[in-house]
Design an enzyme around this catalytic site. Structure first.
Site, PDB file in Angstrom:
ATOM      1  N   GLU A   1       8.906   2.007  11.305  1.00 26.30           N
ATOM      2  CA  GLU A   1       9.978   2.985  11.049  1.00 26.30           C
ATOM      3  C   GLU A   1       9.316   4.352  11.028  1.00 26.30           C
ATOM      4  OE1 GLU A   1      13.082   2.208  10.917  1.00 26.30           O
ATOM      5  OE2 GLU A   1      12.813   0.046  10.833  1.00 26.30           O
TER       6      GLU A   1
ATOM      7  N   LYS B   1       0.890  -1.177   0.000  1.00 26.75           N
ATOM      8  CA  LYS B   1       0.000   0.000   0.000  1.00 26.75           C
ATOM      9  C   LYS B   1       0.919   1.215   0.000  1.00 26.75           C
ATOM     10  CE  LYS B   1      -2.011   3.007   1.863  1.00 26.75           C
ATOM     11  NZ  LYS B   1      -1.809   4.421   1.414  1.00 26.75           N
TER      12      LYS B   1
ATOM     13  N   GLU C   1       8.906  16.989  14.726  1.00 26.17           N
ATOM     14  CA  GLU C   1       9.441  16.737  13.393  1.00 26.17           C
ATOM     15  C   GLU C   1       8.705  17.642  12.392  1.00 26.17           C
ATOM     16  OE1 GLU C   1       8.276  13.169  11.262  1.00 26.17           O
ATOM     17  OE2 GLU C   1      10.367  12.841  10.712  1.00 26.17           O
TER      18      GLU C   1
ATOM     19  N   CYS D   1      13.540  11.098   6.708  1.00 22.19           N
ATOM     20  CA  CYS D   1      13.461  10.825   8.156  1.00 22.19           C
ATOM     21  C   CYS D   1      14.821  11.004   8.818  1.00 22.19           C
ATOM     22  CB  CYS D   1      12.938   9.420   8.396  1.00 22.19           C
ATOM     23  SG  CYS D   1      13.937   8.163   7.559  1.00 22.19           S
TER      24      CYS D   1
END
Ligand code: NAD
Length: 481
Positions: free
Chosen positions: A248, A173, A384, A282
């Site tokens: 993750e 997906k 973030e 990331c």
């Protein structure tokens, strides 16, 4: 206009109810295609197909699976430029980056695991001369791989390749923000005659297609890369059916520059670490910690190098930074910059929308932004942002640098700059992060463990770690006379 369809059982289908969503090129804000807004029915069909394919795929042996993964790698590589153009238009990243990094890395992921499965081995334990234990590693069955938009094919293949190599059948997906190259992967599978049902790709949003995949009782594991809030939700839902989960998640990574570092190289790499892929990796170093004695010197270098970056049309070769991936994300990044200003931050460079003329006049472009003077507790140093924004933070001592570096809820990666070997070892061992780079950033060896601590994730990807995740260990104990 690309009309994407789901890839199920080796064939292409629209969503059952005909619903679709738009694909927008963020560099021009133009619609470039549609993809199916899939949900439960499409996931059910994909799981059914994958379950049927599992028996043959899982028992056909590593050489067979390896051959198919090598073929897939070769086929993607033969269309590298087409894939790179699609990745650039879908995500806004510079075409040069897609050509040099994203697509070659996707090819490398398939090749790496195609090779790794041929060399996989397992343990045996001889107890007394008459007792032998050995461990079988068997594929899980049907697994789900859910990926984000920032490195679309690169991260999709990073999950799919080990899952397939280990003998599982996969429902992929991809992110609804960047579905193009996942569709091209499906087309490539058809072109090379990849076995039907072994890999299925279902498009759609997280709350519909993604959620149906995570909740499906016949899906044995979910490998997820994306935001921490989504990871938390997935973990909760997956626990209901006791699925294996690999997460993750986000990061707020420090780049720590000590006074004895090669300041020129450290500054150049710190800028790269902050702004590569528009700061949407990331692993980006979004907090630059600088020892006070060299703060002004490093700050000047960082400003100069940041100002030298060319922001513009992603398709032009001179472009260092392209567009932010979507209007919604662009607004979010700008909002964070405003918050930083309110928290007393001083914008050293950037902080504004950039207008690129011609084809890209409506695109979502942001100047790379450096901010100083914000207390470490404020959101610009804690949350973030996932955009081209980095903060500069002075520190006096090694222990203060470690304390600041560890003072967030995240713990994905860190980059340390020093010429003192003892200091490098000492600081590396004390940082709360899954990955530490010394005098470099984002050097990747696909055999090494990849993942984060704290709210940056659960589990590790890479090499044997991924192959272990996608298999179940079974111990066989034999008593001989
Ligand atoms: P996201 O969490 O919004 O979406 C990621 C994927 O999850 C998408 O495919 C989405 O459709 C799906 N999803 C969303 N809700 C879901 C649900 N309820 N159930 C199942 N699936 C669902 O993340 P994003 O905005 O696409 O990506 C950015 C984030 O990814 C950042 O936080 C970044 O740090 C993180 N990221 C982490 C790594 C890593 O390796 N640690 C790598 C790249 C990106």
């Amino acid at each position: 206009m690309t009309r994407i369809q789901n890839y199920i059982d080796g064939q292409f289908f629209d969503s059952d109810d005909g619903l679709s969503l738009e694909i927008i090129d963020p560099s021009s804000a133009e619609k470039i295609g549609t993809f199916p807004d899939s949900a439960q029915k499409e996931i059910d069909a994909a799981v059914k197909s994958a379950t049927k394919a599992f028996e043959h795929w899982s028992t056909s042996g590593p050489e067979y699976r390896s051959k198919w993964l090598f073929s897939l790698a070769d086929a993607i590589e033969s269309k590298l430029t087409e894939f790179a153009i699609a990745e650039s238009r879908d995500s806004g990243k510079p075409l040069s980056v897609a050509k040099m990094v994203d697509i070659p890395r996707a090819v490398a992921n398939f090749r790496f695991f195609a090779g790794a499965i041929l060399h996989d081995q397992s343990e045996a334990y001889v107890d007394r001369p008459s007792v032998l234990n050995y461990t079988l590693r068997q594929p899980l069955g049907v697994v789900g791989c859910i990926s984000p938009w920032n490195l679309p094919l690169y991260l999709f293949s990073w999950k799919i390749a080990p899952a397939l190599a280990a003998g599982n059948c996969v429902i992929g997906k991809p992110s609804e923000v960047t579905p193009l190259t996942a569709h091209m992967l499906a087309e490539t599978c058809v072109e090379i005659g990849f076995p039907r049902g072994v890999l299925n790709i279902v498009h759609g949003t997280g709350p519909r297609a993604g959620a149906a995949l995570v909740a499906h009782p016949d899906v044995k594991a979910i490998s997820f890369t994306g935001g921490t809030a989504t990871g938390r939700l997935i973990s909760r839902v997956a626990s209901e059916s006791l699925k294996k989960v690999s997460l993750e998640l986000g990061g707020k990574n420090p780049t720590i520059i000590f006074e004895d570092a090669d300041l020129e190289v450290a500054s150049t790499t710190a800028v790269k670490a902050a702004f590569s892929n528009q700061g949407q990796i990331c692993l980006c170093g979004s907090r630059i910690l600088i020892q006070a004695s060299v703060y002004d010197q490093v700050k000047a270098k960082l400003i100069e190098k940041t100002k030298a970056l060319t922001v513009g049309d992603p398709l032009e070769s001179a472009t260092d930074m392209g567009a932010i991936v979507s209007m919604a994300h662009f607004d979010k990044v700008l909002h964070h910059i405003e918050l930083a200003r309110k928290d007393g931050g001083h914008v050293l460079t950037g902080g504004v929308r950039l207008h690129v003329s011609g084809r890209c006049e409506n695109g979502y472009f942001l100047a790379p932004t450096l901010i100083e003077g914000i207390p470490h507790t404020c959101s610009a140093n804690q949350e973030e942002i996932f955009g081209p924004v980095a903060t500069l933070i002075p520190f006096e001592t090694e222990s203060e640098a470690i304390q600041l570096a560890n003072d967030t809820k995240y713990g994905l990666s860190a980059s340390i700059w020093t010429q003192d070997l003892n200091q490098a070892h000492r600081v590396s061992s004390k940082l709360s992060s899954g990955i530490v780079w010394v005098n470099c950033w984002m050097h990747r060896d696909l055999r090494t463990p990849f993942g984060g601590v704290k709210e940056s994730g659960v589990g590790r990807e890479g090499g044997l770690y991924a192959l272990r995740f996608f298999t179940e260990a079974k111990n066989v104990c034999i008593k001989m006379d």
